[in-house]
Scaffold this active site. Structure first.
Site, mmCIF file in Angstrom:
data_model
loop_
_atom_site.group_PDB
_atom_site.id
_atom_site.type_symbol
_atom_site.label_atom_id
_atom_site.label_comp_id
_atom_site.label_asym_id
_atom_site.label_seq_id
_atom_site.Cartn_x
_atom_site.Cartn_y
_atom_site.Cartn_z
ATOM 1 N N ASN A 179 0.873 -1.179 0.000
ATOM 2 C CA ASN A 179 0.000 0.000 0.000
ATOM 3 C C ASN A 179 0.908 1.227 0.000
ATOM 4 O OD1 ASN A 179 -1.765 2.073 0.483
ATOM 5 N ND2 ASN A 179 -2.415 1.366 2.517
ATOM 6 N N TRP A 180 0.981 1.867 -1.135
ATOM 7 C CA TRP A 180 1.908 3.005 -1.274
ATOM 8 C C TRP A 180 1.360 4.282 -0.645
ATOM 9 C CZ3 TRP A 180 4.161 2.695 -6.986
ATOM 10 C CH2 TRP A 180 4.880 1.505 -7.102
ATOM 11 N N LYS A 181 0.110 4.244 -0.194
ATOM 12 C CA LYS A 181 -0.525 5.414 0.430
ATOM 13 C C LYS A 181 -0.342 6.654 -0.456
ATOM 14 C CE LYS A 181 -0.118 3.196 4.875
ATOM 15 N NZ LYS A 181 -0.005 3.312 6.317
ATOM 16 N N HIS B 241 -9.649 1.304 5.242
ATOM 17 C CA HIS B 241 -8.344 1.487 5.896
ATOM 18 C C HIS B 241 -8.508 2.462 7.064
ATOM 19 C CE1 HIS B 241 -4.179 2.546 6.594
ATOM 20 N NE2 HIS B 241 -3.841 1.468 5.889
ATOM 21 N N GLU C 18 -6.791 4.841 8.027
ATOM 22 C CA GLU C 18 -6.539 6.251 7.669
ATOM 23 C C GLU C 18 -7.779 6.869 7.015
ATOM 24 O OE1 GLU C 18 -2.866 5.482 5.605
ATOM 25 O OE2 GLU C 18 -1.930 5.001 7.517
ATOM 26 N N GLU D 80 -5.323 -4.722 10.703
ATOM 27 C CA GLU D 80 -4.322 -3.679 10.876
ATOM 28 C C GLU D 80 -4.596 -2.930 12.180
ATOM 29 O OE1 GLU D 80 -2.454 -2.653 6.754
ATOM 30 O OE2 GLU D 80 -3.928 -1.152 7.322
ATOM 31 N N GLY E 48 2.633 2.449 10.887
ATOM 32 C CA GLY E 48 3.583 3.548 10.744
ATOM 33 C C GLY E 48 4.328 3.908 12.018
ATOM 34 N N SER F 61 3.566 -1.921 10.359
ATOM 35 C CA SER F 61 5.015 -1.981 10.588
ATOM 36 C C SER F 61 5.630 -3.326 10.185
ATOM 37 C CB SER F 61 5.343 -1.645 12.047
ATOM 38 O OG SER F 61 4.969 -0.308 12.331
ATOM 39 N N GLY G 211 2.983 -1.131 4.310
ATOM 40 C CA GLY G 211 2.992 0.298 3.986
ATOM 41 C C GLY G 211 4.403 0.760 3.656
ATOM 42 N N GLY G 212 5.053 1.391 4.621
ATOM 43 C CA GLY G 212 6.357 2.024 4.406
ATOM 44 C C GLY G 212 7.374 1.138 3.703
HETATM 45 P P1 13P Z 1 3.091 0.533 7.658
HETATM 46 O O1 13P Z 1 3.614 -0.772 7.102
HETATM 47 O O2 13P Z 1 3.817 1.734 7.151
HETATM 48 O O3 13P Z 1 2.993 0.466 9.169
HETATM 49 O O4 13P Z 1 1.586 0.712 7.121
HETATM 50 C C1 13P Z 1 0.701 -0.348 7.244
HETATM 51 C C2 13P Z 1 -0.534 -0.039 6.500
HETATM 52 O O5 13P Z 1 -1.302 0.826 6.862
HETATM 53 C C3 13P Z 1 -0.783 -0.796 5.258
HETATM 54 O O6 13P Z 1 -2.064 -0.564 4.765
#
Ligand code: 13P
Length: 256
Positions: A9-11, A94, A96, A164, A170, A210, A231-232
């Site tokens: 997920n590149w956000k 999600h 977010e 999640e 994050g 994470s 994510g990251g």
């Molecule tokens: P991180 O891996 O950056 O913690 O993000 C997880 C996430 O929200 C994937 O959708």
């Protein structure tokens, strides 16, 4: 046997030019890994570009959100009809989106049903906040998100769930593999109550929060955990390829 999935997920990272570079950096190694579904979820504006770049590869595409209406005067929104020409999956619910954009379970449920009716595979995200875990309410919160999010969704629907925990996203503080596996077992039991036990066994449930090249092996060594929503670390080509390769190695063994 459930096919594992590793999804990136590149956000809200990468311009189209950066997205092109990122995908070209990971493509040769990523394309070779077998035994795991590999999925990239870039920002909307790079979906078309990535669709072209990933043509004839083993890597599939997903979007990070969508609106439930098919078309209309909804300035700024993206519909399932648009996405279905570009990708196979869509992340919905999600945290977010829930916490920064005020999405509630009812809206998420409408999006899930709309995605399914357009043959998109939803990745429904659920998870508790820190204070909910600390006050012993994690299961109640997750159960409510599942019942509401999957209300009136047919048992046979192709859907993926991502657990999640909000406190792990994050923060560099991933859930332990035991915490993740126990909660995913709870999610599977809840799906068995919503649908039935057999269907619940077929549904792929991912962990997200994470995930890194350091902790993926331990996480996917748990039989309950069918992969990860990353994510990251999905923005770092070498690390993402390493995560996918480790998952393929561990889950490949369990298939044999
Ligand atoms: P991180 O891996 O950056 O913690 O993000 C997880 C996430 O929200 C994937 O959708």
């Amino acid at each position: 046997m459930r096919m594992p999935i590793i999804a990136g997920n590149w956000k809200m990272y990468t311009t189209p030019a950066e997205a092109r570079k990122l995908v070209l950096d990971m493509l040769p190694a990523l394309d070779k890994v077998e035994g795991v579904d590999k999925l990239l979820c870039p920002p909307f504006v790079s979906l078309l570009l990535l669709k072209e770049l990933l043509k004839d590869t083993s890597i599939r595409l997903g979007a990070q959100n969508m609106y439930f209406e098919v078309k209309g005067a909804y300035t700024g929104e993206i519909s399932p009809l648009m996405l279905v020409e570009l990708c196979h999956f869509v992340i919905l619910g999600h945290s977010e989106r829930r916490w920064y954009f005020g999405e509630n379970d009812r809206l998420i449920n409408n999006k899930i049903k709309s995605a399914l009716s357009h043959k998109l595979i939803p990745i429904l995200c659920v998870g508790e906040r820190l204070r909910e875990r600390e006050s012993g309410r994690a299961q109640e919160v997750i159960s409510n998100q599942l019942y509401a999010g999957l209300s009136d969704v047919a048992t046979s629907s192709e859907i993926v769930i991502a657990y999640e925990p909000v406190w792990a996203i994050g923060t560099g503080k991933a859930a332990t593999s035991k915490q993740a596996a126990d909660t995913i077992k709870f999610i599977r039991d809840t799906l068995a109550s919503i649908w039935d036990g057999r269907r619940a066994q077929e549904i792929r449930i991912l962990y997200g929060g994470s995930v890194t090249g350091e902790n993926i092996t331990e996480l996917v060594s748990q039989s309950e955990i069918d992969g990860a929503l990353v994510g990251g670390a999905s923005l770092r080509p070498e690390e993402f390829v390493s995560i996918v390769s480790q998952a393929a190695k561990i889950k490949g063994k369990s298939i044999i």
